[in-house]
Design an enzyme around this catalytic site. Structure first.
Site, PDB file in Angstrom:
ATOM      1  N   ASN A   1      -7.212  -3.868  14.287  1.00 14.33           N
ATOM      2  CA  ASN A   1      -8.594  -4.161  13.886  1.00 14.33           C
ATOM      3  C   ASN A   1      -8.668  -5.313  12.878  1.00 14.33           C
ATOM      4  O   ASN A   1      -9.702  -5.540  12.270  1.00 14.33           O
ATOM      5  CB  ASN A   1      -9.247  -2.904  13.283  1.00 14.33           C
ATOM      6  CG  ASN A   1      -8.500  -2.397  12.050  1.00 14.33           C
ATOM      7  OD1 ASN A   1      -7.562  -3.037  11.574  1.00 14.33           O
ATOM      8  ND2 ASN A   1      -8.918  -1.253  11.521  1.00 14.33           N
TER       9      ASN A   1
ATOM     10  N   HIS B   1      -6.927  -5.568  10.086  1.00 14.06           N
ATOM     11  CA  HIS B   1      -6.686  -5.245   8.675  1.00 14.06           C
ATOM     12  C   HIS B   1      -5.379  -5.857   8.176  1.00 14.06           C
ATOM     13  O   HIS B   1      -4.454  -6.100   8.952  1.00 14.06           O
ATOM     14  CB  HIS B   1      -6.760  -3.730   8.400  1.00 14.06           C
ATOM     15  CG  HIS B   1      -5.600  -2.914   8.850  1.00 14.06           C
ATOM     16  ND1 HIS B   1      -5.676  -1.550   9.046  1.00 14.06           N
ATOM     17  CD2 HIS B   1      -4.315  -3.226   9.144  1.00 14.06           C
ATOM     18  CE1 HIS B   1      -4.508  -1.087   9.424  1.00 14.06           C
ATOM     19  NE2 HIS B   1      -3.658  -2.076   9.495  1.00 14.06           N
TER      20      HIS B   1
ATOM     21  N   ASP C   1       0.822  -1.207   0.000  1.00 13.06           N
ATOM     22  CA  ASP C   1       0.000   0.000   0.000  1.00 13.06           C
ATOM     23  C   ASP C   1       0.859   1.262   0.000  1.00 13.06           C
ATOM     24  O   ASP C   1       2.074   1.205   0.214  1.00 13.06           O
ATOM     25  CB  ASP C   1      -0.959  -0.004   1.208  1.00 13.06           C
ATOM     26  CG  ASP C   1      -0.308  -0.461   2.510  1.00 13.06           C
ATOM     27  OD1 ASP C   1       0.938  -0.400   2.612  1.00 13.06           O
ATOM     28  OD2 ASP C   1      -1.031  -0.869   3.419  1.00 13.06           O
TER      29      ASP C   1
HETATM   30  P1  PGA Z   1       2.346  -2.172  12.673  1.00 10.09           P
HETATM   31  O1  PGA Z   1       1.210  -2.131  11.558  1.00 10.09           O
HETATM   32  O2  PGA Z   1       3.328  -3.207  12.230  1.00 10.09           O
HETATM   33  O3  PGA Z   1       2.913  -0.786  12.680  1.00 10.09           O
HETATM   34  O4  PGA Z   1       1.663  -2.549  13.960  1.00 10.09           O
HETATM   35  C1  PGA Z   1       0.652  -3.315  11.106  1.00 10.09           C
HETATM   36  C2  PGA Z   1      -0.512  -3.000  10.188  1.00 10.09           C
HETATM   37  O5  PGA Z   1      -1.230  -2.019  10.422  1.00 10.09           O
HETATM   38  O6  PGA Z   1      -0.713  -3.766   9.231  1.00 10.09           O
END
Ligand code: PGA
Length: 269
Positions: free
Chosen positions: A137, A139, A67
């Site tokens: 959450n 995702h 992304d």
């Molecule tokens: P993080 O993000 O590794 O900074 O916890 C993971 C994500 O949001 O996919």
């Protein structure tokens, strides 16, 4: 789904790097799907060390990131392109021209980026190994809860919870985008292998949804239950809410014994 529970975040990085290296041994021209965020940083650092030591090379690899934010000024240090350069691309021997993110040029219609990105992934022969983190959450990429499990690369609006989680990375006077372009869940599901990393207790509930919850768009990572080759690497804290933990440990030991006897995971393709 192979669930591997390790002592801590360092072990997750070392184990994850070993799986990336195993892929490169079998296929030096592998196509990787890369993720940003806090979790994969240690993995990238470990891979960069291994590359400096001459143990691994990305010189023939291609990459597609999950992304990218939409609407950041060009060359913003907050972009995921900048993150990838800082954390990985500038530290290893990957060809910068072979690294791709779903970027939208100034003035370009963002709705055109997704189909173009999908075509580029197809032309590269598809993703051999997709690396993923997971949001609080549930995702994956920026596929927020309620994302279609059949979604492709497209513009997504970020949830307030994701914006809040990521606000730590932006100064008060800095523009924080509310939109991003992300690979869809169906795009991710087409990767031949998936390696998801999660560390820390804040991820425990999302991990339980991913591994043991129902397949539901409200926990987008749960779609991975429908993928044939997913390895989930967890530290103890991220595994804390799993109900069948003893079984995962047992299955991991049995699988490792099989691999030691019959050769590594990736060689079977
Ligand atoms: P993080 O993000 O590794 O900074 O916890 C993971 C994500 O949001 O996919």
């Amino acid at each position: 789904m192979e669930v591997v529970i390790l002592k801590d975040a360092d072990d997750v990085a070392v184990h994850g790097a070993a799986l990336v290296e195993a892929m490169l041994r079998v296929k030096p021209q592998a196509v990787f799907g890369f993720a940003t965020g806090g979790t994969p940083r240690a993995l990238y650092r470990r891979l960069a060390e291994r590359q400096r030591a001459g143990e691994v090379s990305f010189s023939r690899s291609t990459s597609f990131n999950l992304d990218e934010y939409l609407g950041l000024p060009p060359d913003s240090p907050q972009s995921y392109r900048a993150y990838m350069r800082r954390e990985f691309f500038d530290r290893v021997d990957i060809d910068p021209a072979a690294t791709h993110l779903p970027e939208c040029a100034p003035g370009e219609d963002p709705q055109r980026v997704g189909p173009r990105y999908e075509a580029m992934i197809r032309e590269a022969g598809g993703i051999d190994l997709q690396i993923l983190g997971i949001g609080h959450n549930g995702h994956i990429g920026f596929n927020e809860p309620s994302s279609s499990l059949a979604s492709r690369t497209r513009v997504k609006t970020l949830t307030p919870r994701t914006l809040e989680a990521n606000s730590r990375l932006f100064d008060d006077d800095e523009f924080q985008p509310r939109l991003a372009i992300t690979m869809g869940i169906a795009t991710i599901m087409e990767a031949r292998r998936i390696l998801l990393l999660a560390t820390g207790e804040a991820k425990a509930a999302a991990v339980a949804g991913l591994v043991e919850g129902p397949v539901t768009a409200m926990c987008p990572a749960s779609a991975l239950q429908l993928h044939e080759r997913v390895t989930v690497l967890l530290d103890e804290a991220a595994a804390a809410k799993l109900r069948h933990r003893a079984y995962y440990d047992l299955a991991y030991r049995e699988n490792r014994a099989l691999k030691e006897r019959f050769g590594d995971f990736y060689a079977a393709d």
